[in-house]
Scaffold this active site. Structure first.
Site, PDB file in Angstrom:
ATOM      1  N   LYS A 171       0.839  -1.198   0.000  1.00 20.18           N
ATOM      2  CA  LYS A 171       0.000   0.000   0.000  1.00 20.18           C
ATOM      3  C   LYS A 171       0.879   1.255   0.000  1.00 20.18           C
ATOM      4  O   LYS A 171       1.853   1.323   0.743  1.00 20.18           O
ATOM      5  CB  LYS A 171      -0.910   0.001   1.222  1.00 20.18           C
ATOM      6  CG  LYS A 171      -1.848  -1.206   1.284  1.00 20.18           C
ATOM      7  CD  LYS A 171      -2.629  -1.265   2.573  1.00 20.18           C
ATOM      8  CE  LYS A 171      -1.738  -1.498   3.772  1.00 20.18           C
ATOM      9  NZ  LYS A 171      -2.499  -1.825   5.000  1.00 20.18           N
ATOM     10  N   THR A 206      -6.862   9.798   8.524  1.00 18.75           N
ATOM     11  CA  THR A 206      -6.372   8.572   7.900  1.00 18.75           C
ATOM     12  C   THR A 206      -6.373   7.391   8.868  1.00 18.75           C
ATOM     13  O   THR A 206      -5.868   6.318   8.539  1.00 18.75           O
ATOM     14  CB  THR A 206      -4.939   8.779   7.382  1.00 18.75           C
ATOM     15  OG1 THR A 206      -4.100   9.213   8.480  1.00 18.75           O
ATOM     16  CG2 THR A 206      -4.901   9.822   6.278  1.00 18.75           C
ATOM     17  N   THR A 209      -7.152   3.334   7.853  1.00 22.78           N
ATOM     18  CA  THR A 209      -7.130   3.083   6.408  1.00 22.78           C
ATOM     19  C   THR A 209      -6.711   1.646   6.091  1.00 22.78           C
ATOM     20  O   THR A 209      -7.329   0.980   5.253  1.00 22.78           O
ATOM     21  CB  THR A 209      -6.162   4.054   5.700  1.00 22.78           C
ATOM     22  OG1 THR A 209      -4.913   4.087   6.402  1.00 22.78           O
ATOM     23  CG2 THR A 209      -6.741   5.456   5.643  1.00 22.78           C
ATOM     24  N   GLY A 210      -5.671   1.153   6.754  1.00 17.03           N
ATOM     25  CA  GLY A 210      -5.201  -0.192   6.472  1.00 17.03           C
ATOM     26  C   GLY A 210      -6.209  -1.249   6.871  1.00 17.03           C
ATOM     27  O   GLY A 210      -6.440  -2.221   6.130  1.00 17.03           O
ATOM     28  N   CYS A 211      -6.823  -1.074   8.032  1.00 18.17           N
ATOM     29  CA  CYS A 211      -7.854  -2.009   8.482  1.00 18.17           C
ATOM     30  C   CYS A 211      -9.031  -2.020   7.516  1.00 18.17           C
ATOM     31  O   CYS A 211      -9.566  -3.081   7.164  1.00 18.17           O
ATOM     32  CB  CYS A 211      -8.351  -1.610   9.870  1.00 18.17           C
ATOM     33  SG  CYS A 211      -7.065  -1.435  11.121  1.00 18.17           S
TER      34      CYS A 211
END
Length: 277
Positions: A171, A206, A209-211
């Site tokens: 990412k 932010t 975001t990854g979750c």
């Protein structure tokens, strides 16, 4: 008979609701799947940082997964913060036992505010025991650098493949670029790396975001999409969630993205049911 499409998140809890299982449940529900959780750790945190983390016992983590699987087998699973070496090993053994399919591994290592969320021993154990089970792993560039020692996405992907990862999404949301954010997708057996581009969203919101992205990918896999399409749809989802939450003020630090920008009705499949005679 109708049946909801279940997705399981094995991750830590975020008391402020922006990341972890809270973000996962919002995302899974917004896409129209049925969200379930196995909690690995509790965090005391808000938009400015994390003050305390406590792990759940490995026995409790195992029993959460077992109880879910024996009654509502998930169509897809995502893992987030696994906290300790013992929890990593327990999760790996349990997923192996139940023959997990559609496993999305988000190797959560550092929070948005910069707090370390997992021990070095736990990450080493995840590389050995969790990564080989994964349908795809989704580190950001900083996490990929910590795992591989490289800053170049191509070299990161090459090293992660050597670690046993079949499909990899690096990412790019944590890059310094202000015009566009680029993710790098490497699929098993495909020599070319796919670049996924989206206009950069200028916001400090932010958190999660990854979750959100990893649970979105898991949800689309559960709905039956092939991996590349699930990743592409996940990328679109997180970009829209960032846009929807960009100009909202909540808390004093990194606010959350808005996963509920366009929630879908709960989807279901039709299953055969035999009446008792």
């Amino acid at each position: 008979m109708k049946q909801y499409i279940p997705v399981l998140s094995i991750a830590g809890s975020d008391s402020s609701g922006g990341a972890g299982i809270q973000a996962d449940l919002k995302t899974i529900s917004a896409i129209g799947c049925y969200g379930m959780t196995a909690i690995t750790a509790l965090t005391a945190q808000n938009t400015t940082g994390v003050s305390l983390i406590e792990g759940v016992s490995p026995e409790m983590v195992k029993e959460q997964i077992r109880m879910i699987w024996t009654d509502i087998p998930p169509k897809a699973v995502k893992t987030g913060m696994l906290f300790s070496k013992e929890i990593v090993e327990t999760v790996a053994d349990t997923l192996n036992h139940f023959k997990v399919d559609n496993l999305v591994v988000d190797p959560v290592m550092i929070s948005t505010s910069g707090t370390k969320l997992i021990s070095t021993e736990a990450m080493e154990s995840a590389v050995e025991k969790i990564f080989p089970l994964a349908s795809i792993i989704t580190p950001n560039r900083a996490e990929a650098e910590a795992l591989t020692g490289f800053t170049d996405p191509v070299r990161q992907i090459s090293r992660l493949k050597e670690m046993g990862c079949r499909n990899i999404l690096i990412k790019g949301g944590d890059s310094d670029r202000t015009d566009v954010k680029i993710d790098y997708l490497s699929l098993d057996g495909e020599p070319e790396i796919i670049t996924l581009r989206a206009d950069a969203v200028m916001t400090s919101n932010t958190h999660g975001t990854g979750c959100t992205l990893s649970s979105a990918i898991a949800s689309y896999l559960a709905l039956g999409f092939e991996l590349e399409e699930a990743v592409t749809r996940g990328k679109i989802f997180i970009t829209r969630a960032l846009n929807a939450g960009a100009r909202v003020k909540i808390g004093s630090g990194h606010g959350p993205v808005n996963q509920l920008f366009a929630p879908r009705h709960m989807k279901f499949i039709i299953t055969k049911h035999r009446s008792k005679t």
